[in-house]
Design a protein around this motif. Sequence first.
Motif, PDB file in Angstrom:
ATOM      1  N   ALA A  19      14.167 -50.714 -17.088  1.00 27.83           N
ATOM      2  CA  ALA A  19      13.979 -50.015 -15.809  1.00 27.83           C
ATOM      3  C   ALA A  19      13.675 -48.540 -16.050  1.00 27.83           C
ATOM      4  O   ALA A  19      12.839 -47.947 -15.349  1.00 27.83           O
ATOM      5  N   GLU A  29       9.699 -46.700  -7.667  1.00 26.17           N
ATOM      6  CA  GLU A  29      10.199 -47.709  -6.738  1.00 26.17           C
ATOM      7  C   GLU A  29      10.686 -48.960  -7.470  1.00 26.17           C
ATOM      8  O   GLU A  29      11.773 -49.471  -7.196  1.00 26.17           O
ATOM      9  N   GLU A  30       9.896 -49.463  -8.404  1.00 29.08           N
ATOM     10  CA  GLU A  30      10.312 -50.657  -9.148  1.00 29.08           C
ATOM     11  C   GLU A  30      11.539 -50.355 -10.013  1.00 29.08           C
ATOM     12  O   GLU A  30      12.450 -51.179 -10.119  1.00 29.08           O
ATOM     13  N   ARG A  32      13.826 -48.129  -9.360  1.00 27.59           N
ATOM     14  CA  ARG A  32      14.934 -48.041  -8.406  1.00 27.59           C
ATOM     15  C   ARG A  32      15.401 -49.444  -7.985  1.00 27.59           C
ATOM     16  O   ARG A  32      16.596 -49.716  -7.917  1.00 27.59           O
ATOM     17  N   ASN A  33      14.444 -50.350  -7.727  1.00 26.30           N
ATOM     18  CA  ASN A  33      14.800 -51.722  -7.339  1.00 26.30           C
ATOM     19  C   ASN A  33      15.568 -52.436  -8.448  1.00 26.30           C
ATOM     20  O   ASN A  33      16.575 -53.098  -8.202  1.00 26.30           O
ATOM     21  N   ARG A  34      15.075 -52.313  -9.675  1.00 25.69           N
ATOM     22  CA  ARG A  34      15.741 -52.996 -10.793  1.00 25.69           C
ATOM     23  C   ARG A  34      17.112 -52.400 -11.074  1.00 25.69           C
ATOM     24  O   ARG A  34      18.081 -53.135 -11.314  1.00 25.69           O
ATOM     25  N   GLY A  36      18.964 -50.875  -8.945  1.00 20.82           N
ATOM     26  CA  GLY A  36      19.811 -51.258  -7.819  1.00 20.82           C
ATOM     27  C   GLY A  36      20.349 -52.669  -7.966  1.00 20.82           C
ATOM     28  O   GLY A  36      21.519 -52.939  -7.663  1.00 20.82           O
ATOM     29  N   ALA A  37      19.513 -53.581  -8.445  1.00 26.88           N
ATOM     30  CA  ALA A  37      19.948 -54.968  -8.653  1.00 26.88           C
ATOM     31  C   ALA A  37      21.021 -55.027  -9.749  1.00 26.88           C
ATOM     32  O   ALA A  37      22.023 -55.745  -9.607  1.00 26.88           O
ATOM     33  N   GLN A  40      24.284 -53.770  -8.387  1.00 25.62           N
ATOM     34  CA  GLN A  40      24.949 -54.808  -7.586  1.00 25.62           C
ATOM     35  C   GLN A  40      25.678 -55.802  -8.488  1.00 25.62           C
ATOM     36  O   GLN A  40      26.752 -56.276  -8.136  1.00 25.62           O
ATOM     37  N   GLN A  62      15.472 -41.353  -7.524  1.00 28.38           N
ATOM     38  CA  GLN A  62      15.577 -41.072  -6.090  1.00 28.38           C
ATOM     39  C   GLN A  62      14.520 -40.067  -5.633  1.00 28.38           C
ATOM     40  O   GLN A  62      14.135 -39.166  -6.373  1.00 28.38           O
TER      41      GLN A  62
END
Length: 192
Positions: A19, A29-30, A32-34, A36-37, A40, A62
Amino acid sequence: MTEQQEASEDALMTRIGQAVILLHAGDREEARNRLGAIWQEIGEQGDRLHRCTLAHYMADAQDDPADELAWDLRALTAADALTAADALTAADALGDGSGSGDDGSGFGRPALREPHPAMRVFYPSLHLSLAADYLKLQRPEAARVHLARARAAAGALADDGYGNGVRAAIARLERRLAAEPGPRPRPFPEQS
């Protein structure tokens, strides 16, 4: 730790690294998505080193300076939690197992405040990031406090590309802040 746990931890750090590669390549964006996953998956109770590393990079992904600050604060909290947990473990090893810091003499031992050795090299960068965040949010006093902490912790950095890069970034931010009005913080001898 079992081999399976070690492999799982290595795979997690590999995913964080992938990431970060996306982030450095410009795909915020990608990244951040990865990230974020992964966040979680590990959650607030996950491995402190993983949380610190992930939050530190998530801050860089960010777009909003306030969100960046929130993630950098999460990274610092994870680093401090690792330090505090290790301090309690060390206190237990030195004393009666209570972790209270009391050696039975009625006076107690001084609090163990030394950062975990693995984390010591992160503190200059963590505080530097916070200083930059606060400067973006037009809070130069808070920026100066964290910049002083970054400078005080910089002694833990090796004389290599990473260490020299962090020290150069500290110097650049110091020059930028020198032009800002406001009081100067006192040094933090406990972090030198």
